[in-house]
Design a protein around this motif. Structure first.
Motif, PDB file in Angstrom:
ATOM      1  N   ALA A 223       0.827  -1.204   0.000  1.00  0.00           N
ATOM      2  CA  ALA A 223       0.000   0.000   0.000  1.00  0.00           C
ATOM      3  C   ALA A 223       0.867   1.262   0.000  1.00  0.00           C
ATOM      4  O   ALA A 223       0.553   2.252  -0.678  1.00  0.00           O
ATOM      5  N   LEU A 224       1.963   1.238   0.760  1.00  0.00           N
ATOM      6  CA  LEU A 224       2.884   2.372   0.757  1.00  0.00           C
ATOM      7  C   LEU A 224       3.459   2.579  -0.638  1.00  0.00           C
ATOM      8  O   LEU A 224       3.521   3.712  -1.135  1.00  0.00           O
ATOM      9  N   TRP A 225       3.886   1.480  -1.273  1.00  0.00           N
ATOM     10  CA  TRP A 225       4.436   1.573  -2.635  1.00  0.00           C
ATOM     11  C   TRP A 225       3.384   2.146  -3.589  1.00  0.00           C
ATOM     12  O   TRP A 225       3.673   3.044  -4.377  1.00  0.00           O
ATOM     13  N   VAL A 234      -2.740  -3.792  -7.755  1.00  0.00           N
ATOM     14  CA  VAL A 234      -2.268  -4.029  -6.395  1.00  0.00           C
ATOM     15  C   VAL A 234      -3.326  -4.838  -5.654  1.00  0.00           C
ATOM     16  O   VAL A 234      -4.511  -4.485  -5.681  1.00  0.00           O
ATOM     17  N   ALA A 235      -2.903  -5.916  -4.997  1.00  0.00           N
ATOM     18  CA  ALA A 235      -3.791  -6.726  -4.153  1.00  0.00           C
ATOM     19  C   ALA A 235      -3.265  -6.681  -2.728  1.00  0.00           C
ATOM     20  O   ALA A 235      -2.109  -7.053  -2.473  1.00  0.00           O
ATOM     21  N   PRO A 279       0.492   4.608   4.673  1.00  0.00           N
ATOM     22  CA  PRO A 279       0.062   4.634   3.273  1.00  0.00           C
ATOM     23  C   PRO A 279      -1.103   5.576   2.999  1.00  0.00           C
ATOM     24  O   PRO A 279      -1.201   6.148   1.910  1.00  0.00           O
ATOM     25  N   LEU A 280      -1.997   5.749   3.979  1.00  0.00           N
ATOM     26  CA  LEU A 280      -3.202   6.531   3.745  1.00  0.00           C
ATOM     27  C   LEU A 280      -2.995   8.026   3.974  1.00  0.00           C
ATOM     28  O   LEU A 280      -3.945   8.800   3.895  1.00  0.00           O
ATOM     29  N   ALA A 281      -1.766   8.437   4.234  1.00  0.00           N
ATOM     30  CA  ALA A 281      -1.484   9.848   4.469  1.00  0.00           C
ATOM     31  C   ALA A 281      -1.518  10.659   3.177  1.00  0.00           C
ATOM     32  O   ALA A 281      -1.426  11.885   3.222  1.00  0.00           O
ATOM     33  N   ILE A 291      -6.792  -1.208  -7.282  1.00  0.00           N
ATOM     34  CA  ILE A 291      -6.426  -1.797  -5.989  1.00  0.00           C
ATOM     35  C   ILE A 291      -7.581  -2.662  -5.489  1.00  0.00           C
ATOM     36  O   ILE A 291      -8.734  -2.251  -5.525  1.00  0.00           O
ATOM     37  N   ILE A 292      -7.260  -3.868  -5.021  1.00  0.00           N
ATOM     38  CA  ILE A 292      -8.246  -4.753  -4.398  1.00  0.00           C
ATOM     39  C   ILE A 292      -7.786  -5.085  -2.991  1.00  0.00           C
ATOM     40  O   ILE A 292      -6.585  -5.280  -2.745  1.00  0.00           O
TER      41      ILE A 292
END
Length: 348
Positions: A223-225, A234-235, A279-281, A291-292
């Motif tokens: 998620a960060l990437w 992305v999974a 990651p959500l920042a 994304i899943i």
């Protein structure tokens, strides 16, 4: 690793092992006074621009050693080994980190087709906490399956895991993540640095269409990437979402909700300890539609509150709930099939 009933039974056992993962080592190591001191040090490092320096682009593609593992009629499995000294020169806060020599070689097991088809997808798979042994990684991510579906697959080993973990340190002593949030921040930046160098190498090798699958801690890294770079798909499998919220849950578990220790570090303060790699920042550079998220309904390790944070921040990502707990995502069922189909969809 191409399938079969025996393999399925082993995978089911792996799922049960993931269900039994305990965070007791983190709970016992959380000390409110130490965390407050770490927070003060982090604020100083941020003010000096040193934390930002850790997350700079990784530079040119490495030239790894290529060690054959298996051969196939139309491809092969090789180990890539490249040097990864980190933190960068001039970041002198943690000399002990730099002295951990085993951690400064990055290992990737690459399942690769022989052709030079630049349209062929490559899946980078990132394992969970305490994993990293490539035999376990292969059970969790089924590289043979994705290979037969036409993908290349790269199984990474995170910092302080697999061959990168110093010998003689018991598994009960977590190194990444650790109870030292600064050490965790450096290791997270190190993981991202290695992923970006791997992506550059894969593109140079003729594999520019990169997707990523992450499991638990690996899903956090994925998620960060995705938040920083554009990936094809992305999974996120049973993802750890917020280390600050996890720390709060562990602090309350150890000291009690109404304790002075818990009151000294509200969730906002704990989130601040890990915000540099949260990651959500930021809005993800990878489109949310690519994304899943796969979550076990009975997951006792990652709370529903954490998944709610992810859903609120990235509302256009596909959310998929499945029966089971923290090991649900590695079991072969409808969720695994839907995740696989999502990764194989055409488009960027």
């Amino acid at each position: 690793m191409l399938g079969g009933g025996g393999l399925e039974r082993i995978v089911q056992r792996l799922g049960k092992t993931l269900e039994a993962v305990s965070l007791e080592a983190f709970s016992q190591g959380l000390d409110p006074l130490a965390l407050q001191q770490f927070r003060s040090s982090l604020h100083d490092l941020r003010a000096r621009g040193l934390i930002q320096e850790l997350f700079r682009p990784a530079g040119p593609a490495p030239a790894p050693a290529v060690v054959p593992v298996h051969g196939f009629p139309f491809g092969s499995v090789v180990d890539l080994e490249f040097q990864s000294p980190f933190p960068p020169a001039g970041w002198g806060f943690d000399e002990e980190y730099r002295a951990t020599l085993q951690n400064h070689t990055s290992y990737v097991r690459l399942w690769e087709h022989n052709d030079s088809d630049r349209e062929r997808p490559t899946i980078v798979a990132i394992h969970g906490w305490t994993m990293g042994d490539q035999r376990v990684n292969s059970l969790a991510f089924m590289p043979g399956l994705f290979y037969t579906m036409g993908c290349n697959v790269a199984l990474v080993e995170l910092p302080f895991h697999g061959r990168r973990r110093p010998p003689g340190i018991p598994e009960s002593q977590p190194l990444f993540p650790s109870v030292n949030p600064i050490r965790t921040c450096v290791a997270m930046a190190h993981a991202l640095h290695d992923l970006r160098r791997l992506a550059a190498y894969l593109a140079h090798r003729g594999h520019p269409r990169i997707s990523c699958v992450g499991l638990s801690l690996g899903a956090y890294v994925a998620a960060l990437w995705a938040s920083l770079d554009v990936l094809r798909r992305v999974a996120l499998l049973v993802p750890l979402v917020s280390m600050g919220d996890m720390a709060r849950e562990l602090l309350v578990k150890r000291y009690g909700e109404g304790s002075a220790e818990a009151a000294a570090l509200p969730v906002e303060a704990l989130r601040d300890l890990f915000v540099d790699h949260y990651p959500l920042a930021r809005d993800p550079q990878t489109p949310q539609e690519s994304i899943i998220v796969v979550r076990g309904k009975g997951d006792q390790l990652v709370s529903r509150g954490q998944i709610a944070l992810l859903k609120a921040a990235w509302p256009r990502a596909t959310q998929l709930w499945t029966d089971g707990g923290h090991g649900a995502a590695v079991k072969r069922g409808e969720a695994f099939t839907r995740m696989t189909n999502f990764l194989m969809e055409k488009g960027e």
